[in-house]
Structures are given as C-alpha cells and as structure tokens.
Design an enzyme around this catalytic site. Sequence first.
Site, mmCIF file in Angstrom:
data_model
loop_
_atom_site.group_PDB
_atom_site.id
_atom_site.type_symbol
_atom_site.label_atom_id
_atom_site.label_comp_id
_atom_site.label_asym_id
_atom_site.label_seq_id
_atom_site.Cartn_x
_atom_site.Cartn_y
_atom_site.Cartn_z
ATOM 1 N N HIS A 168 69.492 22.239 44.601
ATOM 2 C CA HIS A 168 69.348 23.399 43.698
ATOM 3 C C HIS A 168 70.653 23.591 42.943
ATOM 4 O O HIS A 168 71.691 23.063 43.322
ATOM 5 C CB HIS A 168 69.027 24.664 44.505
ATOM 6 C CG HIS A 168 70.156 25.089 45.405
ATOM 7 N ND1 HIS A 168 70.429 24.466 46.603
ATOM 8 C CD2 HIS A 168 71.118 26.045 45.265
ATOM 9 C CE1 HIS A 168 71.489 25.017 47.168
ATOM 10 N NE2 HIS A 168 71.940 25.977 46.369
ATOM 11 N N ASP A 216 73.071 26.928 41.549
ATOM 12 C CA ASP A 216 73.197 28.356 41.832
ATOM 13 C C ASP A 216 72.986 29.140 40.537
ATOM 14 O O ASP A 216 73.427 28.719 39.471
ATOM 15 C CB ASP A 216 74.576 28.667 42.427
ATOM 16 C CG ASP A 216 74.724 28.066 43.832
ATOM 17 O OD1 ASP A 216 73.704 27.689 44.435
ATOM 18 O OD2 ASP A 216 75.866 27.975 44.312
ATOM 19 N N HIS A 266 73.250 20.684 43.980
ATOM 20 C CA HIS A 266 73.826 20.411 45.300
ATOM 21 C C HIS A 266 72.806 20.685 46.402
ATOM 22 O O HIS A 266 71.779 21.333 46.164
ATOM 23 C CB HIS A 266 75.106 21.234 45.516
ATOM 24 C CG HIS A 266 74.920 22.720 45.352
ATOM 25 N ND1 HIS A 266 74.784 23.343 44.126
ATOM 26 C CD2 HIS A 266 74.825 23.723 46.273
ATOM 27 C CE1 HIS A 266 74.640 24.643 44.291
ATOM 28 N NE2 HIS A 266 74.641 24.897 45.581
ATOM 29 N N ARG A 298 76.482 23.650 61.919
ATOM 30 C CA ARG A 298 77.312 23.864 60.718
ATOM 31 C C ARG A 298 77.050 25.266 60.156
ATOM 32 O O ARG A 298 75.932 25.761 60.190
ATOM 33 C CB ARG A 298 76.992 22.792 59.676
ATOM 34 C CG ARG A 298 77.733 22.971 58.378
ATOM 35 C CD ARG A 298 77.562 21.764 57.462
ATOM 36 N NE ARG A 298 78.312 21.983 56.248
ATOM 37 C CZ ARG A 298 77.816 22.528 55.145
ATOM 38 N NH1 ARG A 298 76.550 22.890 55.089
ATOM 39 N NH2 ARG A 298 78.581 22.723 54.098
#
Length: 362
Positions: free
Chosen positions: A218, A220, A274, A284
């Site tokens: 996607h 941002d 990204h 994570r």
Amino acid sequence: MSLQQLDAFREKHLDLNSIKELPESYAWSSEDNCPSSSNSEPVPVINLKDSNAMKHVGYACKTWGVFQVTNHDIPITLLNNMEASGRKLFSLPFQQKLKAARSLDGVSGYGVARISSFFPKLMWSEGFTLIDSPHQHAQKLWPQGSGNFCDVIEEYNKEMNKLSNRVMWLILGSLGIKKGDIKWANQEGEIKEACAALQLNSYPSCPDPDRAMGLAAHTDSTLLTILHQSNTSGLQVQRGVGWVTVKPIAGALVVNIGDLIQILSNGLYSSVLHRAMVNRTQHRLSVAYLYGPPSNVRIAPLSKLTDNVHPPLYRPVTWSEYLGTKAKHFNKALLFVRLCAPITMSGFVDASTDNHNSVLVG
Ligand SMILES: O=C(O)CCC(=O)C(=O)O
Ligand SMILES: [Fe+2]
C-alpha cells in the site's frame, strides 16, 4: 460495539499468537508474496545534522520515496518507551484487546489492518490506531490503571509532530518551496492544526512466514509517515520491479512519502509502495506516525511547481475527502483525483471529465 458486531469481529480476528499452523485464509499466493530483490543498494540514510540534508532528502524523494533519518533529536529513551508500550498493549490477552476493538465504521482502536477488505487473504498482523487522546482506550484495556502508557503516547505524538514538520520542510525546501508558499502553515512554517494518527502494528511470529503477509502493499494516504520499527526486519519498499528491505538501524526512523506529498509536488515526488513481511521466530512491532494537513485544508499541486508546460495533475482535495476516496479505491485513489493523464511525450489529456476508467491507469 453491539454483540452482533462483536461476533462478526471475532470471526475475522483470530488470536494469531495461539495458531500453530497457517490457516488457508492466511496463505497468500506466491504471486502476491513475490520475494525481495537481493543485491539492491540500501534505502538512503540521512543525517539530519548534515548541512546537505535537504539535498539528500530531495534525492531520496525523487529516486526512492523513502529514507531513514538519524540525528533527529528524538531521545532514544522515548523510542524505547514507545516500543515497550506497544509490546505491553499487544501482549494483553486477546479478549482484553477486543474490549478496545475498533467499531465497524470507526478508525481508532484495536483490529486487523484497515486495508484488509481489499484483499482476499488475511494478514498476519494486528493493529491499534490512536487518534487524539489515548485515555479512553487505555481505560478499556487496563481498567486498574495503565501505568505510563498515556504519558508515553502523548510525549511521542508531540515529538513526532515536531519532527514531521521539520522533515516536511526539508522535502518541500528541496523543491524550492519557501515557508510563505504554504498558506496553511504560519510564518515559522508550523502547522498548528496538523492532523495525525498513531498506528501501532504487531506482527506475531508466524509458523509459515513464506506464505504469509504481515501488511499487504500500500501507499500511505498521508503527507508523510514516520515509522519506528523494532530491530526485526520486515518493512519492504518497492523499487523498480522488486522489493527492497528497509534494514532496521538502531535509533533511526523511516520516513515514507505519502500520497498528499505526491499531490502537493505535482507528481515530482511519488508516494512509496511498501509492505511488511513476517518471520518465524520474532514478534515484530512497528509504530507509524501518520502526518497530515489540517482537516479543512484543500491540498493541491503547489502553484510554484505548475506552469503551462506542467499543468496541475491533481484536483484539490481535503485529507478527509482523500481518505474517503482511498477507502473506496485503495491503491488507485490517486488516479481518481487526477486531472491530466500524460499520454504522449509532448502533451497531456484532460481527464477531469473522464469517468475514471482504465484509461487513467499508468
Ligand atoms: O510495519 C511496518 O513496517 C509498516 C507499517 C505501515 O506501513 C503502516 O502502518 O502504514
Ligand atoms: Fe504504511
């Protein structure tokens, strides 16, 4: 949230920490999950104290749409406290996190990635979105008291707001834009009413990471995003046809160019595609500060960057209008606010009256 909504929510939200085998609903095809390119040069790392920082930022925006920053003046203790607060939140029992679940049409609270509805498979992650005050959420999560959680969030938001503004001016400055050119900033360049959200992402260790996806590709919908990733790799950015891992560097922060900078810069700087991958052994965590303009401001290509040869490529939109477009059209949203689509080397076609069909793609 009604009981009915809660049931629907539970059906979609599995407690990933308790799953020992990847369910089919989480198994992405190898096409979606194409591996990262090896041997790529690394994402630029920019020392904000370097006297040439603006030049480096301009180069990174033009060629990557992403860079890491060091010497940013955010105390390392605050970054560590933020990460610890995120871990404290996500390590709560699943049922407790559900008490602060995002409502079906809401934005803030606990839930799966909001982009999930655009994909046939589920993502191996859980998120928590905070807008404005964290107190109501904290009260639901920790009725007996949330320790320093709210203080950390508030301090983090304050510092990220300052840093986002500083980085935004490096980006705009690299395009020759001066403080007076942006009407929604004051003379010092500050944006008093800047809107922002804090997005906490958790990616539990995964039994079959090669077939899973933490957060699908996607861009941002922000001006820019400042991301603090824990010391575990996972973030990848698209470069050419491949994916490049943004290697965690202790104390560094990642800056992503968002769709609104693409609009403001009239396409000179593109937002970066990204995604986040997962791994077998480590949990994570990432914390994204999503920085945007005041809600009533209409974002349009800056007049300094347009002329007869470079007509405005996008129509003016407020952030909330744009978020609405993104919620409907996801990764094609920029095409839906586009005015002119380049068709030849020498000219542009006016697409403002077009019904946004595939002619605009590309
Ligand atoms: O977890 C990451 O590295 C990426 C998070 C992200 O892209 C987002 O929250 O928008
Ligand atoms: Fe993102």
